[in-house]
Design a protein around this motif. Sequence first.
Motif, PDB file in Angstrom:
ATOM      1  N   GLY A   1       6.445 -16.082   1.894  1.00 55.88           N
ATOM      2  CA  GLY A   1       7.512 -16.134   0.753  1.00 55.88           C
ATOM      3  C   GLY A   1       7.633 -14.839  -0.423  1.00 55.88           C
ATOM      4  N   ASN A   2       7.581 -14.417  -0.004  1.00 57.83           N
ATOM      5  CA  ASN A   2       7.747 -13.076  -0.499  1.00 57.83           C
ATOM      6  C   ASN A   2       8.892 -12.156  -0.311  1.00 57.83           C
ATOM      7  OD1 ASN A   2       5.462 -12.446  -2.835  1.00 57.83           O
ATOM      8  ND2 ASN A   2       4.339 -12.873  -0.641  1.00 57.83           N
ATOM      9  N   CYS A   3      10.025 -10.900  -0.449  1.00 55.17           N
ATOM     10  CA  CYS A   3      10.766 -10.080  -0.941  1.00 55.17           C
ATOM     11  C   CYS A   3      12.049 -10.956  -0.913  1.00 55.17           C
ATOM     12  CB  CYS A   3      11.067  -9.869   0.899  1.00 55.17           C
ATOM     13  SG  CYS A   3       8.703  -8.538   1.410  1.00 55.17           S
TER      14      CYS A   3
ATOM     15  N   LEU B   1       0.791  -1.128   0.099  1.00 58.38           N
ATOM     16  CA  LEU B   1      -0.161   0.238   0.026  1.00 58.38           C
ATOM     17  C   LEU B   1       1.167   0.887   0.646  1.00 58.38           C
ATOM     18  CD1 LEU B   1      -2.731  -0.781   2.998  1.00 58.38           C
ATOM     19  CD2 LEU B   1      -2.221  -1.777   0.297  1.00 58.38           C
ATOM     20  N   TYR B   2       0.508   2.036  -0.838  1.00 56.38           N
ATOM     21  CA  TYR B   2       1.097   2.945  -1.177  1.00 56.38           C
ATOM     22  C   TYR B   2       1.087   4.785  -1.244  1.00 56.38           C
ATOM     23  CZ  TYR B   2       5.679   0.299  -2.676  1.00 56.38           C
ATOM     24  OH  TYR B   2       7.150   0.210  -2.829  1.00 56.38           O
TER      25      TYR B   2
ATOM     26  N   GLU C   1       5.832  -9.083   3.870  1.00 58.71           N
ATOM     27  CA  GLU C   1       4.623  -9.742   3.267  1.00 58.71           C
ATOM     28  C   GLU C   1       4.033  -8.729   3.311  1.00 58.71           C
ATOM     29  OE1 GLU C   1       4.202 -12.513   2.269  1.00 58.71           O
ATOM     30  OE2 GLU C   1       6.640 -12.844   2.550  1.00 58.71           O
ATOM     31  N   LEU C   2       3.679  -7.508   4.336  1.00 59.79           N
ATOM     32  CA  LEU C   2       2.528  -6.695   4.391  1.00 59.79           C
ATOM     33  C   LEU C   2       3.517  -5.188   4.186  1.00 59.79           C
ATOM     34  CD1 LEU C   2      -0.443  -4.893   4.182  1.00 59.79           C
ATOM     35  CD2 LEU C   2      -0.597  -5.540   6.383  1.00 59.79           C
ATOM     36  N   TYR C   3       3.434  -4.586   3.054  1.00 56.03           N
ATOM     37  CA  TYR C   3       4.514  -3.010   2.975  1.00 56.03           C
ATOM     38  C   TYR C   3       3.266  -1.985   2.867  1.00 56.03           C
ATOM     39  CZ  TYR C   3       8.265  -0.351   1.626  1.00 56.03           C
ATOM     40  OH  TYR C   3       9.322   0.156   1.251  1.00 56.03           O
ATOM     41  N   ILE C   4       3.778  -1.056   4.013  1.00 57.96           N
ATOM     42  CA  ILE C   4       2.784  -0.377   3.830  1.00 57.96           C
ATOM     43  C   ILE C   4       3.799   1.170   4.004  1.00 57.96           C
ATOM     44  CG2 ILE C   4       0.686   1.059   5.521  1.00 57.96           C
ATOM     45  CD1 ILE C   4      -0.444  -1.168   5.957  1.00 57.96           C
ATOM     46  N   ALA C   5       3.444   2.030   3.404  1.00 56.38           N
ATOM     47  CA  ALA C   5       4.900   3.102   2.840  1.00 56.38           C
ATOM     48  C   ALA C   5       3.862   4.228   2.217  1.00 56.38           C
ATOM     49  CB  ALA C   5       5.971   2.884   1.975  1.00 56.38           C
ATOM     50  N   GLY C   6       4.302   5.501   2.661  1.00 59.57           N
ATOM     51  CA  GLY C   6       4.207   6.916   2.142  1.00 59.57           C
ATOM     52  C   GLY C   6       5.569   7.720   2.145  1.00 59.57           C
TER      53      GLY C   6
ATOM     54  N   TYR D   1      16.206 -12.199   5.864  1.00 60.87           N
ATOM     55  CA  TYR D   1      15.378 -11.889   7.162  1.00 60.87           C
ATOM     56  C   TYR D   1      13.974 -11.122   6.473  1.00 60.87           C
ATOM     57  CZ  TYR D   1      18.997 -14.500   9.299  1.00 60.87           C
ATOM     58  OH  TYR D   1      20.259 -16.325   8.971  1.00 60.87           O
ATOM     59  N   PRO D   2      13.121 -11.637   5.912  1.00 63.38           N
ATOM     60  CA  PRO D   2      11.972 -10.336   5.019  1.00 63.38           C
ATOM     61  C   PRO D   2      11.356  -9.989   6.698  1.00 63.38           C
ATOM     62  CG  PRO D   2      12.659 -11.722   3.659  1.00 63.38           C
ATOM     63  CD  PRO D   2      13.237 -12.415   4.263  1.00 63.38           C
ATOM     64  N   ASN D   3      10.500  -8.594   7.093  1.00 68.47           N
ATOM     65  CA  ASN D   3       9.925  -8.368   7.923  1.00 68.47           C
ATOM     66  C   ASN D   3       8.600  -9.507   7.219  1.00 68.47           C
ATOM     67  OD1 ASN D   3      11.902  -7.099   9.153  1.00 68.47           O
ATOM     68  ND2 ASN D   3      11.079  -5.588   7.735  1.00 68.47           N
ATOM     69  N   VAL D   4       7.596  -9.538   8.598  1.00 71.01           N
ATOM     70  CA  VAL D   4       6.116  -9.900   7.876  1.00 71.01           C
ATOM     71  C   VAL D   4       5.121  -8.317   8.080  1.00 71.01           C
ATOM     72  CG1 VAL D   4       4.530 -10.761   8.639  1.00 71.01           C
ATOM     73  CG2 VAL D   4       6.529 -11.856   9.225  1.00 71.01           C
ATOM     74  N   VAL D   5       5.420  -7.373   8.305  1.00 69.18           N
ATOM     75  CA  VAL D   5       4.947  -6.148   8.211  1.00 69.18           C
ATOM     76  C   VAL D   5       5.841  -5.399   7.714  1.00 69.18           C
ATOM     77  CG1 VAL D   5       3.237  -4.363   9.150  1.00 69.18           C
ATOM     78  CG2 VAL D   5       2.613  -7.163   9.437  1.00 69.18           C
ATOM     79  N   THR D   6       5.656  -4.261   7.744  1.00 68.87           N
ATOM     80  CA  THR D   6       7.004  -3.104   7.517  1.00 68.87           C
ATOM     81  C   THR D   6       5.767  -1.176   7.700  1.00 68.87           C
ATOM     82  OG1 THR D   6       8.975  -3.955   6.549  1.00 68.87           O
ATOM     83  CG2 THR D   6       8.838  -1.947   6.471  1.00 68.87           C
ATOM     84  N   LEU D   7       6.409  -0.456   7.913  1.00 70.17           N
ATOM     85  CA  LEU D   7       5.681   0.930   8.163  1.00 70.17           C
ATOM     86  C   LEU D   7       6.866   1.510   8.052  1.00 70.17           C
ATOM     87  CD1 LEU D   7       2.616   0.340  11.109  1.00 70.17           C
ATOM     88  CD2 LEU D   7       2.485  -1.077   8.995  1.00 70.17           C
TER      89      LEU D   7
END
Length: 542
Positions: A299-301, A280-281, A313-318, A346-352
């Motif tokens: 298993g993304n990223c 989400l951008y 896996e869920l990436y929310i970024a402005g 080691y990717p995150n599961v959720v990134t804000l």
Amino acid sequence: ATITKVNAATLTAGNTVLFNGGDTWSGTTLTPTAAGTAVNPITFGSYGTGQATITNTATYYNAAEVDDLGGITFSNLNFAGAGASTTAGQGSCGLLFYISTISGTKPAIVITGCTFSGYDTGLSIWSNLTASGYNGITITNCTFNANATQGLQVVGFNNEYSHSNLTVTGCTASNQLGDSTNTTSTSGSGMAIGNVSTGTISDSSMFGNGAQGACTGEGAIGIWIYDCTSVTISNCVSYNNLNKGSAYADGSGFDMDDRCVNCVLEYCLAYGNAGSGIALYSEDTAYTGNTIRYNLTWGNCTAYASGGADSGELYIAGWATPSGTFTNTNIYGNTFIGQDNSAGHYPNVVTLAGSVFSNVNLYNNIFASYGHGTIIWTDAIYTGILFQGNDYYSAYTFGITWDTSSYTSMATWQAARTQEKLSGANVGMQSNPLLVTPGTAPTVTNPAVTTGADGLQLQAASPCIGAGLNLQSLFSVNPGSQDFFGDSLAVPLWIGAYQGLVPAVLAGTVSFAAPAVGAGAGATPAVLAGSVAFPAAAFHCA
């Protein structure tokens, strides 16, 4: 055989032009000069066996182009170009609908059963005039393969909702290469849909797109939408989409991008993508009312280094100044599964990251890492975003990073950041969700057949069964009618994207009458009489 000319100037509404299947039309660009209507269109198609091919090998030219006209149908045709590497950056299309001179709303257009390959963009629908677009765009059962910049592109004027009533269904977009000479903008996406009011994108597959995109700031996405209102992406699968490595952006399965309003992403699967499963951008304040529900990511990223602001896996970024704002957005009933990638990162599961939140809520989701990744990583102490009723799990060392603070359990994060609270009481849990085979990648390629994702269902002993918050009664959020696998939802809701069998509810009183005891040898049997009351409770039936 080669067909050299169609006198398109003589066509009128209701006319049909059919090309012999297996033949090739390779003259100048096929360009109708009259409009049909939504009810009485001008139709181009094939007859006989197979698809006729429409092509144009001249540099920078489209195979077919419809300018400032609507009421046109293309059916069962093959638009074949010279190849993505040859056409990249030329701007040529297999089929272009273009509003450039005559303003206003154009009648419906239909593209069905067509194949697009070897062009810069396979199918492009574009308005370059304010208050102008197509009312009714139907694209069904089309294949977009090995184009350069995009497979399917819908574009309107600036930030307007130029087009309305879009339907895309049953389509496949694979191996859009990207433009290796374009270092300034995104290229290589399966579908890029913008400037649409009301629409659905459903039952479609995206894979292997974006291998050669050269922009470090923006990359390919399986399916992404932007500047859209009331558009739903449903029952789609996006997997193994690419970027050029950890220095390059995106490569995600799905993206709900800038200025989306009241849009929905539901019942979709993203796995094995170079970037995030779901992104989400937002770059300004016009991002509101959106819903992300009952999706699976796994298993993304695959192209990203460990943690940080670029993976999740869920990436929310402005990503603008001031930071992009997300408002009134609900994310619930999803299952996000992180894995270590093949590079040992080691990717995150959720990134804000870089965002401003207002009334953004994450309910009843599974956030689980079966690698070494952080469960939640943020670059700031965010307010206006609440996690409630979720399950958190790490197969290795549990970690949540909230700004500069690290937490080794959900409970310590819960206490310090007032997350996973409801009316002052603790909710949510840190527990193994007991997925069937969480270490095995999904194998779904056809969104109509989801059995290849059954390993992400819950086992019968899962603590997530019946443990979800009641979204309707607590938050006035209608959760919908089904989970990812098509199972009906019932209260109590489960946590994650799998609802499973409908729970049986047992309540009431069972009475026992004293039975007659017959004579016989041995001890006298016990006699049970009376009643036992059962409170209302949910039981899982495996």
